[in-house]
Design an enzyme around this catalytic site. Sequence first.
Site, PDB file in Angstrom:
ATOM      1  N   GLY A 123       3.457  23.402  -8.915  1.00 17.63           N
ATOM      2  CA  GLY A 123       3.775  21.977  -8.948  1.00 17.63           C
ATOM      3  C   GLY A 123       2.927  21.110  -9.862  1.00 17.63           C
ATOM      4  O   GLY A 123       3.433  20.170 -10.490  1.00 17.63           O
ATOM      5  N   THR A 143      11.310  24.438  -9.497  1.00 16.17           N
ATOM      6  CA  THR A 143      10.457  25.253  -8.629  1.00 16.17           C
ATOM      7  C   THR A 143       9.379  25.890  -9.478  1.00 16.17           C
ATOM      8  O   THR A 143       9.615  26.262 -10.623  1.00 16.17           O
ATOM      9  CB  THR A 143      11.256  26.353  -7.911  1.00 16.17           C
ATOM     10  OG1 THR A 143      10.322  27.182  -7.204  1.00 16.17           O
ATOM     11  CG2 THR A 143      12.079  27.214  -8.847  1.00 16.17           C
ATOM     12  N   GLY A 144       8.198  25.985  -8.906  1.00 15.13           N
ATOM     13  CA  GLY A 144       7.105  26.586  -9.657  1.00 15.13           C
ATOM     14  C   GLY A 144       5.787  25.971  -9.254  1.00 15.13           C
ATOM     15  O   GLY A 144       5.700  25.280  -8.228  1.00 15.13           O
ATOM     16  N   THR A 154      10.375  27.560  -2.920  1.00 13.34           N
ATOM     17  CA  THR A 154      11.061  26.274  -2.812  1.00 13.34           C
ATOM     18  C   THR A 154      12.566  26.438  -2.992  1.00 13.34           C
ATOM     19  O   THR A 154      12.997  27.335  -3.706  1.00 13.34           O
ATOM     20  CB  THR A 154      10.503  25.348  -3.907  1.00 13.34           C
ATOM     21  OG1 THR A 154       9.151  25.063  -3.584  1.00 13.34           O
ATOM     22  CG2 THR A 154      11.274  24.064  -4.043  1.00 13.34           C
ATOM     23  N   GLY A 212       3.106  18.519  -4.023  1.00  9.96           N
ATOM     24  CA  GLY A 212       3.521  19.114  -5.296  1.00  9.96           C
ATOM     25  C   GLY A 212       4.534  18.259  -6.030  1.00  9.96           C
ATOM     26  O   GLY A 212       4.687  17.062  -5.767  1.00  9.96           O
ATOM     27  N   ASP A 213       5.231  18.881  -6.935  1.00  4.34           N
ATOM     28  CA  ASP A 213       6.215  18.163  -7.770  1.00  4.34           C
ATOM     29  C   ASP A 213       7.524  17.863  -7.047  1.00  4.34           C
ATOM     30  O   ASP A 213       8.231  16.910  -7.383  1.00  4.34           O
ATOM     31  CB  ASP A 213       6.548  19.012  -9.009  1.00  4.34           C
ATOM     32  CG  ASP A 213       7.128  20.376  -8.619  1.00  4.34           C
ATOM     33  OD1 ASP A 213       6.556  21.033  -7.717  1.00  4.34           O
ATOM     34  OD2 ASP A 213       8.153  20.780  -9.195  1.00  4.34           O
ATOM     35  N   ARG A 244      -2.377  17.943  -0.084  1.00  3.86           N
ATOM     36  CA  ARG A 244      -1.813  18.200  -1.428  1.00  3.86           C
ATOM     37  C   ARG A 244      -0.280  18.053  -1.432  1.00  3.86           C
ATOM     38  O   ARG A 244       0.415  18.550  -0.576  1.00  3.86           O
ATOM     39  CB  ARG A 244      -2.210  19.605  -1.854  1.00  3.86           C
ATOM     40  CG  ARG A 244      -1.690  20.016  -3.242  1.00  3.86           C
ATOM     41  CD  ARG A 244      -0.433  20.829  -3.130  1.00  3.86           C
ATOM     42  NE  ARG A 244       0.014  21.324  -4.427  1.00  3.86           N
ATOM     43  CZ  ARG A 244       1.235  21.831  -4.644  1.00  3.86           C
ATOM     44  NH1 ARG A 244       2.114  21.898  -3.664  1.00  3.86           N
ATOM     45  NH2 ARG A 244       1.593  22.242  -5.838  1.00  3.86           N
TER      46      ARG A 244
HETATM   47  N1  ASP Z   1       6.894  23.383  -6.703  1.00  9.44           N
HETATM   48  C1  ASP Z   1       6.414  23.621  -5.369  1.00  9.44           C
HETATM   49  C2  ASP Z   1       5.090  22.941  -5.195  1.00  9.44           C
HETATM   50  O1  ASP Z   1       4.278  22.981  -6.092  1.00  9.44           O
HETATM   51  C3  ASP Z   1       6.262  25.050  -5.031  1.00  9.44           C
HETATM   52  C4  ASP Z   1       7.471  25.890  -5.273  1.00  9.44           C
HETATM   53  O2  ASP Z   1       8.260  25.608  -6.161  1.00  9.44           O
HETATM   54  O3  ASP Z   1       7.636  26.877  -4.539  1.00  9.44           O
HETATM   55  O4  ASP Z   1       4.834  22.447  -4.128  1.00  9.44           O
END
Ligand code: ASP
Length: 316
Positions: free
Chosen positions: A236, A233-234, A182, A212-213, A210
């Site tokens: 989610g 980022t992470g 991300t 994410g965050d 789905r």
């Molecule tokens: N946070 C993002 C998600 O869960 C993924 C990412 O940070 O790469 O969609």
Amino acid sequence: MQKISLAIHGGAGTILKEDMTAALEKAYLQALQDSLDAGYSLLEKGAGAVEVVKAATVVLEDNILFNAGRGSVFTKKGAHEMDAAIMDGKYRTAGAVAGVRNIRNPIDLAEKVMRNSNHVFLSGDGAIDFAISQGIALEPDEYFFSQFRYDQWKQMMDSNSYALDHSQQQVEQLMKDKKFGTVGAVACDQHGNIAAATSTGGMTNKKYGRIGDTPIIGAGTYANNKTCAISCTGHGEPFIRAVAAYDVSCLVEYKGLSLQEAMQEVVNNKLLALEGEGGMIGVDAAGNVAMLFNSAGMYRAARSSNGLDMLKIYGD
Ligand code: ASP
């Protein structure tokens, strides 16, 4: 004098020097540099924080190395469904899109939602209709293709559920290989206004629509001049449950913590307690920058008018 600053990220995860070739490392560093240059030159010319975070994010979306815009990951069905959000800390206005396909720059669309609609959050086909009404650039599916993400997806496409379809060892390998690509940016402009932007293709092999965050205001993206601007980022799901970005803001506002202290609490205590792997970047209205992650690495860079200039990938 007001300090101006910009920080960007290109995702966190199991990013290890031993897995990286010199050429790839160079390409990542160049991409971060390009994004930082694009955003910071605008900042120096007096542009507002929203314009700056958008410009820095667009550069990363256009770069195939990152999981956002071009180069987004594949869903279970082999498509690219992208999420993005932008927030203006001065007015606390925000725009977000989720599950959009064929949008060249999802962050551009999120900004249009913020500026030109009465809404904050649009999804799926409706968001595409809005994009068309706004003259947003569209691209065919092939534009988003990258061999690297395709190979990643191929490895995982038969796994509906890690727990059910894989042995523990395979599960561990899949989890270990997780890299979150991300992208995002936060900036503080010459008037002390701050903003945050985040854009993603989500997680490889995601299904059922789905989300994410990233596009959820308060989870993956948040900005408030009174406190801070944050882009996450992470993984989610824990970030949503932790309301991670807003929690940093709350700790600053209600507990009087500094941005760095608040981020430390959320990334290294609260998120870890939920097994929330990843990281975040932030600025406050005084132009202070914080960048923190609990994973092995995070593609990140920052620059400010008081001499901060950094470009890093690994956990050092
Ligand atoms: N946070 C993002 C998600 O869960 C993924 C990412 O940070 O790469 O969609």
